[in-house]
Design a protein around this motif. Structure first.
Motif, mmCIF file in Angstrom:
data_model
loop_
_atom_site.group_PDB
_atom_site.id
_atom_site.type_symbol
_atom_site.label_atom_id
_atom_site.label_comp_id
_atom_site.label_asym_id
_atom_site.label_seq_id
_atom_site.Cartn_x
_atom_site.Cartn_y
_atom_site.Cartn_z
ATOM 1 N N THR A 1 -13.730 14.183 -29.155
ATOM 2 C CA THR A 1 -14.624 13.238 -28.485
ATOM 3 C C THR A 1 -13.976 12.555 -27.293
ATOM 4 O O THR A 1 -14.632 12.311 -26.271
ATOM 5 N N LEU A 2 -12.682 12.240 -27.389
ATOM 6 C CA LEU A 2 -12.014 11.539 -26.289
ATOM 7 C C LEU A 2 -11.977 12.385 -25.004
ATOM 8 O O LEU A 2 -12.347 11.886 -23.934
ATOM 9 N N PRO A 3 -11.558 13.654 -25.066
ATOM 10 C CA PRO A 3 -11.605 14.458 -23.840
ATOM 11 C C PRO A 3 -13.011 14.618 -23.269
ATOM 12 O O PRO A 3 -13.181 14.660 -22.042
ATOM 13 N N VAL A 4 -14.017 14.697 -24.139
ATOM 14 C CA VAL A 4 -15.393 14.822 -23.652
ATOM 15 C C VAL A 4 -15.785 13.586 -22.846
ATOM 16 O O VAL A 4 -16.314 13.689 -21.726
ATOM 17 N N VAL A 5 -15.524 12.404 -23.394
ATOM 18 C CA VAL A 5 -15.868 11.159 -22.701
ATOM 19 C C VAL A 5 -15.087 11.028 -21.396
ATOM 20 O O VAL A 5 -15.647 10.666 -20.355
ATOM 21 N N VAL A 6 -13.798 11.346 -21.446
ATOM 22 C CA VAL A 6 -12.962 11.230 -20.245
ATOM 23 C C VAL A 6 -13.428 12.194 -19.161
ATOM 24 O O VAL A 6 -13.560 11.816 -17.988
ATOM 25 N N ASN A 7 -13.684 13.428 -19.524
ATOM 26 C CA ASN A 7 -14.103 14.415 -18.527
ATOM 27 C C ASN A 7 -15.453 14.065 -17.921
ATOM 28 O O ASN A 7 -15.663 14.218 -16.710
ATOM 29 N N ALA B 1 -13.219 5.313 -25.771
ATOM 30 C CA ALA B 1 -13.238 6.543 -26.561
ATOM 31 C C ALA B 1 -12.049 6.668 -27.497
ATOM 32 O O ALA B 1 -12.024 7.563 -28.344
ATOM 33 N N SER B 2 -11.071 5.787 -27.362
ATOM 34 C CA SER B 2 -9.884 5.856 -28.211
ATOM 35 C C SER B 2 -10.212 5.360 -29.616
ATOM 36 O O SER B 2 -10.991 4.420 -29.780
ATOM 37 N N PRO B 3 -9.621 5.974 -30.632
ATOM 38 C CA PRO B 3 -9.912 5.556 -32.006
ATOM 39 C C PRO B 3 -9.274 4.214 -32.338
ATOM 40 O O PRO B 3 -8.517 3.657 -31.542
ATOM 41 N N GLY B 4 -9.581 3.709 -33.520
ATOM 42 C CA GLY B 4 -8.951 2.485 -33.988
ATOM 43 C C GLY B 4 -7.515 2.749 -34.420
ATOM 44 O O GLY B 4 -7.042 3.879 -34.396
ATOM 45 N N GLY B 5 -6.838 1.695 -34.815
ATOM 46 C CA GLY B 5 -5.445 1.844 -35.229
ATOM 47 C C GLY B 5 -5.110 0.890 -36.363
ATOM 48 O O GLY B 5 -5.991 0.258 -36.955
ATOM 49 N N THR B 6 -3.832 0.784 -36.654
ATOM 50 C CA THR B 6 -3.401 -0.038 -37.788
ATOM 51 C C THR B 6 -3.679 -1.520 -37.570
ATOM 52 O O THR B 6 -3.819 -2.272 -38.544
ATOM 53 N N THR B 7 -3.771 -1.965 -36.323
ATOM 54 C CA THR B 7 -4.077 -3.377 -36.068
ATOM 55 C C THR B 7 -5.431 -3.747 -36.654
ATOM 56 O O THR B 7 -5.631 -4.864 -37.146
ATOM 57 N N ALA B 8 -6.374 -2.807 -36.606
ATOM 58 C CA ALA B 8 -7.699 -3.055 -37.186
ATOM 59 C C ALA B 8 -7.587 -3.310 -38.683
ATOM 60 O O ALA B 8 -8.296 -4.167 -39.238
ATOM 61 N N ASN B 9 -6.694 -2.583 -39.345
ATOM 62 C CA ASN B 9 -6.508 -2.778 -40.782
ATOM 63 C C ASN B 9 -5.991 -4.181 -41.089
ATOM 64 O O ASN B 9 -6.405 -4.808 -42.076
ATOM 65 N N ILE B 10 -5.089 -4.672 -40.247
ATOM 66 C CA ILE B 10 -4.511 -6.002 -40.462
ATOM 67 C C ILE B 10 -5.583 -7.075 -40.341
ATOM 68 O O ILE B 10 -5.709 -7.957 -41.199
ATOM 69 N N PHE B 11 -6.377 -7.020 -39.254
ATOM 70 C CA PHE B 11 -7.430 -8.015 -39.068
ATOM 71 C C PHE B 11 -8.488 -7.912 -40.166
ATOM 72 O O PHE B 11 -9.017 -8.935 -40.617
ATOM 73 N N LEU C 1 -18.669 5.268 -37.741
ATOM 74 C CA LEU C 1 -18.237 6.348 -36.854
ATOM 75 C C LEU C 1 -19.265 6.602 -35.756
ATOM 76 O O LEU C 1 -18.914 6.832 -34.593
ATOM 77 N N GLY C 2 -20.551 6.558 -36.120
ATOM 78 C CA GLY C 2 -21.594 6.744 -35.119
ATOM 79 C C GLY C 2 -21.577 5.656 -34.067
ATOM 80 O O GLY C 2 -21.751 5.921 -32.872
ATOM 81 N N THR C 3 -21.353 4.415 -34.515
ATOM 82 C CA THR C 3 -21.277 3.297 -33.568
ATOM 83 C C THR C 3 -20.096 3.468 -32.619
ATOM 84 O O THR C 3 -20.219 3.263 -31.409
ATOM 85 N N GLN C 4 -18.959 3.868 -33.174
ATOM 86 C CA GLN C 4 -17.756 4.019 -32.350
ATOM 87 C C GLN C 4 -17.861 5.187 -31.383
ATOM 88 O O GLN C 4 -17.490 5.082 -30.209
ATOM 89 N N ILE C 5 -18.376 6.306 -31.845
ATOM 90 C CA ILE C 5 -18.366 7.526 -31.038
ATOM 91 C C ILE C 5 -19.523 7.582 -30.049
ATOM 92 O O ILE C 5 -19.366 8.068 -28.919
ATOM 93 N N LEU C 6 -20.700 7.070 -30.447
ATOM 94 C CA LEU C 6 -21.889 7.216 -29.618
ATOM 95 C C LEU C 6 -22.302 5.921 -28.914
ATOM 96 O O LEU C 6 -22.541 5.917 -27.698
#
Length: 294
Positions: A114-120, A79-89, A46-51
């Motif tokens: 986190t997404l609105p913060v990064v976008v703004n 900033a977008s989270p992962g999804g179900t495709t990540a689970n498949i791979f 989570l830290g790697t993805q968010i920061l």
């Protein structure tokens, strides 16, 4: 060129609702609490993805001197989270899919903030103040609704009617792939006059973002001595983003309402499969070889 009203007001919300509902069909309350069993692996991912990942994406954007609007689109994607495709791979590569599900669940909730913060911040940094558009508090509530409400409905369905949820898993997964492809095509058609220029501008950046994301998602946990299966799960969770969510936020008239910002996510939604498939094949082969030796 602005996206068509039908795409942005009707098809996109339906497409995202199907994808997020499908995610909810795979989730239980235990998926949110499982992090307590593997706190190190979960927190590192989570830290790697968010920061870390937004910082890497910012470096790529600056290095390639992207058009400001495309730069914001790249940061939205990062900033977008992962999804179900990540689970498949992750499953194909022999990763800890249960950890993937947990990370997707938690990151989808965190992304509402986190997404609105990064976008703004990206809009403030790349666009002029007079033209800046952002995800203000009212719009953040809409992000909350489009991300979490369908997920919550899917979780309720799974809890109340588990057999129905199991039967719906495959159809919803197929529908998710179909609508993702349709959304990507729609976003590209909306910008068809500039498509080749955009592909030249963000194609390589998108590919590098996938490679860096997959690599960091694996390397950071392994450097911290997280076991390989969990590192594989982290790699795909960090490396594979929910491009449908990014496209929806970019195109939605109630949110960013900018077709150009959707281009990076649309391009990424195509190019991500190549490096992800290569990594899954390579890592999966190594794990099978290691198991056979033991």
């Amino acid at each position: 060129m602005e996206a068509s009203s039908t795409l942005t007001t009707v098809f996109l919300p339906i497409a995202l609702a199907i994808v997020m509902f499908g995610l909810g069909l795979h989730l239980t309350v235990a998926d949110f609490t499982r992090v307590a069993k593997v706190p190190k692996a979960a927190l590192l991912a989570l830290g790697t993805q968010i920061l870390v990942l937004p910082a890497v994406c910012l470096g790529l954007v600056l290095a390639f001197d992207l058009d400001p609007v495309l730069a914001v689109g790249m940061m939205l994607l990062a900033a977008s989270p992962g999804g179900t495709t990540a689970n498949i791979f992750s499953h194909l590569a022999g990763g800890d899919v249960a950890l993937n599900i947990t990370l997707t669940a938690i990151n989808s909730v965190l992304a509402v903030v986190t997404l609105p913060v990064v976008v703004n911040l990206s809009i403030a940094g790349f666009l002029d103040a007079d033209t800046a558009i952002g995800l203000q508090p009212a719009k953040m509530l809409q992000v909350f609704a489009i991300v979490l409400v369908p997920v919550a409905i899917g979780m309720v369905v799974r809890r109340r009617w588990p057999e129905f949820a199991e039967r719906m898993t495959r159809p919803v997964k197929i529908a998710s792939v179909v609508v993702l492809a349709a959304v990507i095509v729609g976003a590209m058609v909306a910008e068809r006059e500039n498509l080749l220029d955009y592909l030249r501008s963000v194609g390589l950046v998108s590919l590098l973002l996938v490679v860096c994301s997959l690599g960091l998602g694996y390397a950071v946990p392994r450097l911290a001595r997280v076991e390989p299966r969990q590192a594989i799960a982290s790699s795909f969770e960090v490396g594979i983003h929910n491009s449908t969510l990014a496209i929806t936020i970019a195109l939605s008239p109630a949110l960013l309402d900018n077709a150009t910002m959707a281009v990076p996510a649309a391009v990424y939604g195509v190019v991500m499969f190549i490096p992800a498939a290569i990594v899954a094949y390579w890592v999966g082969g190594r794990r099978r070889a290691a198991v056979s030796r033991t």
